[in-house]
Motif scaffolding. Structure first.
Motif, mmCIF file in Angstrom:
data_model
loop_
_atom_site.group_PDB
_atom_site.id
_atom_site.type_symbol
_atom_site.label_atom_id
_atom_site.label_comp_id
_atom_site.label_asym_id
_atom_site.label_seq_id
_atom_site.Cartn_x
_atom_site.Cartn_y
_atom_site.Cartn_z
ATOM 1 N N VAL A 1 0.766 -1.217 -0.085
ATOM 2 C CA VAL A 1 0.092 -0.198 0.135
ATOM 3 C C VAL A 1 0.730 1.200 -0.062
ATOM 4 N N ILE A 2 1.911 1.229 0.825
ATOM 5 C CA ILE A 2 3.004 2.480 0.883
ATOM 6 C C ILE A 2 3.517 2.543 -0.377
ATOM 7 N N LEU A 3 3.937 1.505 -1.165
ATOM 8 C CA LEU A 3 4.569 1.597 -2.221
ATOM 9 C C LEU A 3 3.817 2.142 -3.268
ATOM 10 N N ARG A 4 2.530 1.669 -3.272
ATOM 11 C CA ARG A 4 1.490 2.020 -4.485
ATOM 12 C C ARG A 4 1.283 3.535 -4.150
ATOM 13 N N PHE A 5 0.996 4.001 -3.098
ATOM 14 C CA PHE A 5 0.557 5.627 -2.640
ATOM 15 C C PHE A 5 1.708 6.593 -3.042
ATOM 16 N N SER A 6 2.974 6.116 -2.639
ATOM 17 C CA SER A 6 3.929 6.898 -2.994
ATOM 18 C C SER A 6 4.151 7.061 -4.508
ATOM 19 N N HIS A 7 3.925 6.053 -5.297
ATOM 20 C CA HIS A 7 4.184 6.156 -6.564
ATOM 21 C C HIS A 7 3.013 6.296 -7.636
ATOM 22 N N SER A 8 1.835 6.248 -7.028
ATOM 23 C CA SER A 8 0.599 6.421 -7.766
ATOM 24 C C SER A 8 0.393 8.071 -7.862
ATOM 25 N N ASN A 9 0.769 8.833 -6.721
ATOM 26 C CA ASN A 9 0.480 10.240 -6.562
ATOM 27 C C ASN A 9 1.248 10.798 -7.855
ATOM 28 N N TYR A 10 2.332 10.459 -8.378
ATOM 29 C CA TYR A 10 2.806 11.068 -9.700
ATOM 30 C C TYR A 10 2.558 10.400 -10.731
ATOM 31 N N ARG A 11 2.194 9.197 -10.999
ATOM 32 C CA ARG A 11 1.673 8.351 -11.902
ATOM 33 C C ARG A 11 0.041 8.884 -12.313
ATOM 34 N N HIS A 12 -0.798 9.027 -11.481
ATOM 35 C CA HIS A 12 -2.058 9.337 -11.841
ATOM 36 C C HIS A 12 -2.503 10.864 -11.658
ATOM 37 N N ALA A 13 -1.430 11.448 -11.041
ATOM 38 C CA ALA A 13 -1.717 13.052 -10.802
ATOM 39 C C ALA A 13 -0.246 13.447 -10.813
ATOM 40 N N ASN A 14 0.180 14.730 -10.487
ATOM 41 C CA ASN A 14 1.462 15.412 -10.558
ATOM 42 C C ASN A 14 2.003 15.618 -9.236
ATOM 43 N N LEU A 15 1.560 14.989 -8.145
ATOM 44 C CA LEU A 15 1.879 15.175 -7.073
ATOM 45 C C LEU A 15 3.059 14.350 -6.237
ATOM 46 N N LEU A 16 4.079 14.574 -5.770
ATOM 47 C CA LEU A 16 5.206 14.106 -5.086
ATOM 48 C C LEU A 16 5.137 14.155 -3.812
ATOM 49 N N HIS A 17 4.770 13.121 -3.090
ATOM 50 C CA HIS A 17 4.851 13.329 -1.603
ATOM 51 C C HIS A 17 6.411 12.935 -1.072
ATOM 52 N N VAL A 18 6.937 13.750 -0.375
ATOM 53 C CA VAL A 18 8.564 13.803 -0.167
ATOM 54 C C VAL A 18 8.686 13.677 1.187
ATOM 55 N N ASP A 19 7.667 13.332 2.223
ATOM 56 C CA ASP A 19 7.935 13.136 3.199
ATOM 57 C C ASP A 19 7.438 11.443 4.172
ATOM 58 N N PRO A 20 8.191 10.438 3.375
ATOM 59 C CA PRO A 20 7.679 9.282 3.606
ATOM 60 C C PRO A 20 8.221 8.874 5.090
ATOM 61 N N HIS A 21 7.598 9.231 6.184
ATOM 62 C CA HIS A 21 8.168 9.111 7.563
ATOM 63 C C HIS A 21 7.044 7.941 8.130
ATOM 64 N N PRO A 22 7.509 7.013 8.783
ATOM 65 C CA PRO A 22 6.651 6.222 9.400
ATOM 66 C C PRO A 22 5.573 6.708 10.466
ATOM 67 N N GLY A 23 5.848 7.705 11.011
ATOM 68 C CA GLY A 23 4.996 8.718 11.826
ATOM 69 C C GLY A 23 3.844 8.991 11.114
ATOM 70 N N ASN A 24 3.686 9.192 9.665
ATOM 71 C CA ASN A 24 2.636 9.588 8.997
ATOM 72 C C ASN A 24 1.695 8.518 8.611
ATOM 73 N N TYR A 25 1.721 7.578 8.946
ATOM 74 C CA TYR A 25 0.855 6.188 8.509
ATOM 75 C C TYR A 25 0.051 5.822 9.792
ATOM 76 N N GLN A 26 -1.003 5.653 9.423
ATOM 77 C CA GLN A 26 -2.004 4.885 10.358
ATOM 78 C C GLN A 26 -2.326 3.467 9.634
ATOM 79 N N PHE A 27 -1.754 2.433 10.264
ATOM 80 C CA PHE A 27 -2.009 0.892 9.920
ATOM 81 C C PHE A 27 -3.185 0.446 10.305
ATOM 82 N N ASN A 28 -3.897 -0.309 9.658
ATOM 83 C CA ASN A 28 -5.229 -0.813 10.053
ATOM 84 C C ASN A 28 -5.170 -2.328 9.539
ATOM 85 N N SER A 29 -5.887 -3.235 10.478
ATOM 86 C CA SER A 29 -5.972 -4.525 10.654
ATOM 87 C C SER A 29 -6.674 -5.143 9.139
#
Length: 471
Positions: free
Chosen positions: A270-298
């Motif tokens: 999911v993280i891999l797809r989010f990070s690379h889908s941002n600029y594959r489907h839009a023109n957005l590059l999220h450049v702060d891939p910090h683990p504290g920025n994620y909420q993980f669900n079961s």
């Protein structure tokens, strides 16, 4: 800054020290080189860094705003993997700075709320005075609106924006820090380009209205997505120094690392797809891939909660990012060199051959892409990738002979940080197949890939190599 991070407080903003002392100490990079050249003694170099790190802790404390943000930009890749470990003591010093001072007193928190929102404070039926997260710009509180929506409220420290902008106006401050940091790690880099791009991202991070607009762009992009969760801004309870958004529940990074391995594999994809889908489907590059920025669900979904550090890519640069990756994957060496020149990495007089450039990029992908599939991310594979990519102590290494276009300044950090996060989850997945389906050159093989592609078709979004309707 994740919603469930342990509070890492800041306290009052201190003014920046004059540059003279900082610039003088930045000569440490030259001293390190001299130590290595004279004695070849790695232990002496290590002791030098340890001693200087203690001195820098106090020095950096006088410029908490901009220098701490610069430290965060450099912190996602463990620099011990670089081979000489020169920057590692400084990473530790920056981490200690973040924990040195108390959080804002509740009375100050409510003062900022009143000043920013005025009568809009009435929207909060409940407000928790104890912060659930804090960093160098502000802290985060839980709250409940009168319509019973659970929200988080980011509140900026009084004076921090002015202090950071004043630091950024001193163009030498950030450049000097980055020059020392890269020299300590043994990396040669175009410091001016890095400093300009870092300054741009840092200045945006203290602009909460800009972040609110960015969150809204991501919310609209990922509307109805099957496994990517984005909060919604509450504009009536937001302002220049207050940003209110809907609360996303989930496990924090520490808990996620203890989960079942199959679930960790799903989260990593999911993280891999989010990070690379941002600029594959839009023109957005999220450049702060910090683990504290994620909420993980079961259920395998992941929430993404911090959007203060986002680059909007011009369309040509966005397309080139994808095209460069495809050229490496498909072993098109000459095409790769041509694309590198078009992207601005090579001047007309560059003597770098197509083979040299291709071999430089190979370590970045060899460990995961060319390896037997599915591949497993490990700390050892990341260390080998980092060492191969940065080519320490070799002035003829390609990284020391190319330019660094501003639009791409943080792309290597982003990729290495994502791989590092996947290694933190010990993730195993068919990495090559995932990249191929994200680029639209193959049908998806994973269940997440099939769900994602169905969502893309339903939304009518452009593909990675399509032309996007963006300047």
């Amino acid at each position: 800054m994740g919603q469930h991070d342990k509070p890492v407080p800041l306290g009052r903003v201190r003014r920046t020290m004059p540059l003279a002392g900082f610039a003088a100490r930045s000569a440490g990079g030259r001293l390190v080189a001299g130590l290595r050249e004279k004695a070849g003694d790695e232990e002496a170099v290590g002791r030098f860094h340890e001693r200087n790190a203690e001195r820098y802790t106090e020095l950096l404390g006088h410029s908490k705003g901009v220098l701490m943000k610069a430290g965060q930009i450099l912190s996602m890749v463990d620099t011990r993997a670089l081979g000489n470990g020169g920057y590692w003591p400084y990473q530790k010093a920056l981490a200690r700075l973040q924990a040195d001072a108390p959080p804002m007193h509740p009375s100050l928190v409510h003062q900022v709320l009143d000043e920013e929102l005025g009568s809009a404070v009435r929207y909060f039926a409940e407000f928790d005075d104890e912060p659930i997260a804090a960093a160098s710009v502000g802290q985060v509180h839980r709250a409940v609106l009168f319509d019973r929506r659970e929200v988080v409220v980011k509140i900026q420290y009084p004076g921090v924006a002015q202090a950071i902008r004043a630091d950024l106006a001193n163009t030498e401050l950030l450049a000097t820090f980055l020059r020392f940091a890269t020299a300590a790690a043994g990396i040669q880099a175009d410091i001016r380009v890095l400093a300009r791009e870092a300054a741009a991202r840092i200045s945006e991070e203290v602009d909460y209205r800009h972040e609110a607009a960015t969150i809204t762009a991501f919310t609209e992009l990922y509307g109805g997505h099957p496994f990517i969760r984005i909060p919604e801004v509450v504009p009536e309870a937001s302002g220049d120094r207050v940003l209110t958004m809907t609360y996303l529940d989930g496990m924090d990074w520490a808990a996620a690392q203890q989960a079942d391995q199959d679930l960790k594999n799903t989260w990593a994809e999911v993280i891999l797809r989010f990070s690379h889908s941002n600029y594959r489907h839009a023109n957005l590059l999220h450049v702060d891939p910090h683990p504290g920025n994620y909420q993980f669900n079961s259920d395998g979904t992941v929430g993404f909660v911090d959007f203060g550090c986002v680059k909007v890519l011009p369309e040509l640069k966005r397309w080139l990012m994808v095209a460069l990756v495809r050229a490496v994957f498909e072993r098109r060496e000459d095409d790769y060199r041509t694309l590198m020149a078009k992207a601005g990495f090579l001047g007309a007089d560059s003597d770098l051959s197509a083979e040299e450039l291709y071999q430089w990029q190979s370590p970045m992908w060899h460990e995961m892409i060319a390896a037997p599939q599915p591949a497993t991310f490990t700390s050892e594979s990341i260390a080998r990738t980092v060492r191969g990519y940065f080519g320490l102590r070799d002035i003829r290494h390609p990284i020391n002979r190319i330019k660094a276009p501003e639009d791409f300044a943080f792309v290597p950090r982003l990729q290495l940080a994502i791989f590092t996060l996947c290694a933190g989850l010990c993730a195993t997945m068919p990495v090559r197949a995932i990249y191929d389906d994200m680029d639209g050159v193959a049908e998806p093989k994973t269940e997440l890939g099939k769900l994602h592609h169905a969502w893309v078709r339903e939304r009518g979004l452009p593909g990675a190599l399509d032309h996007h309707d963006h300047p």
